[in-house]
Scaffold this motif. Sequence first.
Motif, PDB file in Angstrom:
ATOM      1  N   THR A   2     -63.839 -25.951  54.105  1.00  0.00           N
ATOM      2  CA  THR A   2     -62.655 -25.218  54.552  1.00  0.00           C
ATOM      3  C   THR A   2     -61.389 -25.955  54.153  1.00  0.00           C
ATOM      4  O   THR A   2     -60.411 -25.350  53.707  1.00  0.00           O
ATOM      5  CB  THR A   2     -62.694 -25.029  56.080  1.00  0.00           C
ATOM      6  N   ARG A   5     -60.745 -25.483  50.513  1.00  0.00           N
ATOM      7  CA  ARG A   5     -60.253 -24.131  50.260  1.00  0.00           C
ATOM      8  C   ARG A   5     -58.788 -24.010  50.658  1.00  0.00           C
ATOM      9  O   ARG A   5     -57.988 -23.390  49.951  1.00  0.00           O
ATOM     10  CB  ARG A   5     -61.100 -23.107  51.016  1.00  0.00           C
ATOM     11  N   ASP A   6     -58.421 -24.628  51.780  1.00  0.00           N
ATOM     12  CA  ASP A   6     -57.027 -24.591  52.221  1.00  0.00           C
ATOM     13  C   ASP A   6     -56.113 -25.281  51.215  1.00  0.00           C
ATOM     14  O   ASP A   6     -55.013 -24.792  50.922  1.00  0.00           O
ATOM     15  CB  ASP A   6     -56.888 -25.266  53.590  1.00  0.00           C
ATOM     16  N   ALA A   8     -56.686 -25.658  47.988  1.00  0.00           N
ATOM     17  CA  ALA A   8     -56.623 -24.809  46.795  1.00  0.00           C
ATOM     18  C   ALA A   8     -55.681 -23.629  47.020  1.00  0.00           C
ATOM     19  O   ALA A   8     -54.911 -23.255  46.120  1.00  0.00           O
ATOM     20  CB  ALA A   8     -58.019 -24.313  46.435  1.00  0.00           C
ATOM     21  N   GLU A   9     -55.729 -23.051  48.214  1.00  0.00           N
ATOM     22  CA  GLU A   9     -54.860 -21.910  48.513  1.00  0.00           C
ATOM     23  C   GLU A   9     -53.395 -22.322  48.551  1.00  0.00           C
ATOM     24  O   GLU A   9     -52.519 -21.596  48.068  1.00  0.00           O
ATOM     25  CB  GLU A   9     -55.272 -21.284  49.849  1.00  0.00           C
ATOM     26  N   ARG A  10     -53.113 -23.497  49.113  1.00  0.00           N
ATOM     27  CA  ARG A  10     -51.730 -23.978  49.163  1.00  0.00           C
ATOM     28  C   ARG A  10     -51.206 -24.284  47.759  1.00  0.00           C
ATOM     29  O   ARG A  10     -50.067 -23.959  47.426  1.00  0.00           O
ATOM     30  CB  ARG A  10     -51.637 -25.234  50.038  1.00  0.00           C
ATOM     31  N   ARG A  11     -52.040 -24.907  46.955  1.00  0.00           N
ATOM     32  CA  ARG A  11     -51.627 -25.205  45.576  1.00  0.00           C
ATOM     33  C   ARG A  11     -51.362 -23.911  44.807  1.00  0.00           C
ATOM     34  O   ARG A  11     -50.379 -23.812  44.064  1.00  0.00           O
ATOM     35  CB  ARG A  11     -52.702 -26.037  44.870  1.00  0.00           C
ATOM     36  N   ALA A  12     -52.231 -22.926  44.993  1.00  0.00           N
ATOM     37  CA  ALA A  12     -52.034 -21.640  44.326  1.00  0.00           C
ATOM     38  C   ALA A  12     -50.747 -20.975  44.805  1.00  0.00           C
ATOM     39  O   ALA A  12     -50.005 -20.375  44.012  1.00  0.00           O
ATOM     40  CB  ALA A  12     -53.232 -20.730  44.581  1.00  0.00           C
ATOM     41  N   GLN A  13     -50.465 -21.087  46.100  1.00  0.00           N
ATOM     42  CA  GLN A  13     -49.243 -20.523  46.670  1.00  0.00           C
ATOM     43  C   GLN A  13     -48.006 -21.161  46.033  1.00  0.00           C
ATOM     44  O   GLN A  13     -47.037 -20.470  45.688  1.00  0.00           O
ATOM     45  CB  GLN A  13     -49.238 -20.759  48.185  1.00  0.00           C
ATOM     46  N   ASP A  16     -47.765 -20.054  42.298  1.00  0.00           N
ATOM     47  CA  ASP A  16     -47.262 -18.674  42.214  1.00  0.00           C
ATOM     48  C   ASP A  16     -45.750 -18.639  42.449  1.00  0.00           C
ATOM     49  O   ASP A  16     -45.014 -17.926  41.757  1.00  0.00           O
ATOM     50  CB  ASP A  16     -47.959 -17.790  43.249  1.00  0.00           C
ATOM     51  N   SER A  39     -41.808 -20.525  48.144  1.00  0.00           N
ATOM     52  CA  SER A  39     -43.185 -20.683  48.630  1.00  0.00           C
ATOM     53  C   SER A  39     -43.314 -20.427  50.124  1.00  0.00           C
ATOM     54  O   SER A  39     -44.397 -20.079  50.609  1.00  0.00           O
ATOM     55  CB  SER A  39     -43.695 -22.093  48.317  1.00  0.00           C
ATOM     56  N   ARG A  63     -53.961 -24.279  35.289  1.00  0.00           N
ATOM     57  CA  ARG A  63     -54.452 -22.995  35.785  1.00  0.00           C
ATOM     58  C   ARG A  63     -54.557 -21.975  34.662  1.00  0.00           C
ATOM     59  O   ARG A  63     -55.545 -21.233  34.572  1.00  0.00           O
ATOM     60  CB  ARG A  63     -53.537 -22.468  36.895  1.00  0.00           C
TER      61      ARG A  63
END
Length: 203
Positions: A2, A5-6, A8-13, A16, A39, A63
Motif C-alpha cells: 500500500t 502504491r501511495d 507511485a500515485e503521489r509521484r504520478a500526481q 501530471d 498538484s 515515464r
Amino acid sequence: MTENRDVAERRAQILDAAAAVFGRKGLHTAVMADIVAESGLSKGGLYWHFSSKDDIVAGLLQRFFEEHVGAVESIVRAPGPAAPRLRELGSRAVTDLTEFDGSRDLALEFYGLAARRTDVRELLRTYYHRYRELIAALLDQGNEAGEFRVADSADTAMTVIAQFEGLALVRSIAPDSVDLAAQVEHFLTTVIAAADTSPSGDD
C-alpha cells in the motif's frame, strides 16, 4: 504494498501537474511553486518526492520511455505480418511525440539534462538499447517469415530510431517545417520497400 502504491500515485500526481504547468507556462518559465500549486500537495510533500525541477523533468522522461517501450513491446509480440506492425510502431511514435506539443522545449531539455546528469544519460542509453532490441526483433520476424531481407536488423533498427529522434528534434525547433506523421510514413514506406522480398517490391 500500500505504501509503494501511495508513493507511485503521489509521484504520478506530481508529474501530471508538472506536465500541465510546463505545457501552459513553458518549461523554463515554470517554477517549483507552480507545480506545488497545480498538484494540490504541500511544498514539503512535493520536495519529498522530487528535489528539483530537473528531477521532475527526469521523472517525466522516465515515464514517457516506460510507456513507449511497453507499447512497442505489445506491437512486437502481436501476431501478423511485420510490415503493418512496423507502420503501427511508427504511428505510436507519432502519437507519443505529439504529446509534447504543449511544451516542445521538453524534448530539447531531455538532451540537455542528459548532458548534465549521468543518471539521465544512463536512462537514455538504456531506453535506446531496449528500443533498438525491439525494432530489431520485429525486423527479424519479417526476415524469418520471408517477408523482409534485412541484412543487419540491429543497424536498421538504429536507423529507424535515429530518424524518429531527428524528426522530433527538428520539430521541437521548427514545428511548422515538419509534418511528423507524413514524414514517418514516408520513411517507413522507404524502409519496407527496400526490405521487401516480393518481386514487385510492394508490401
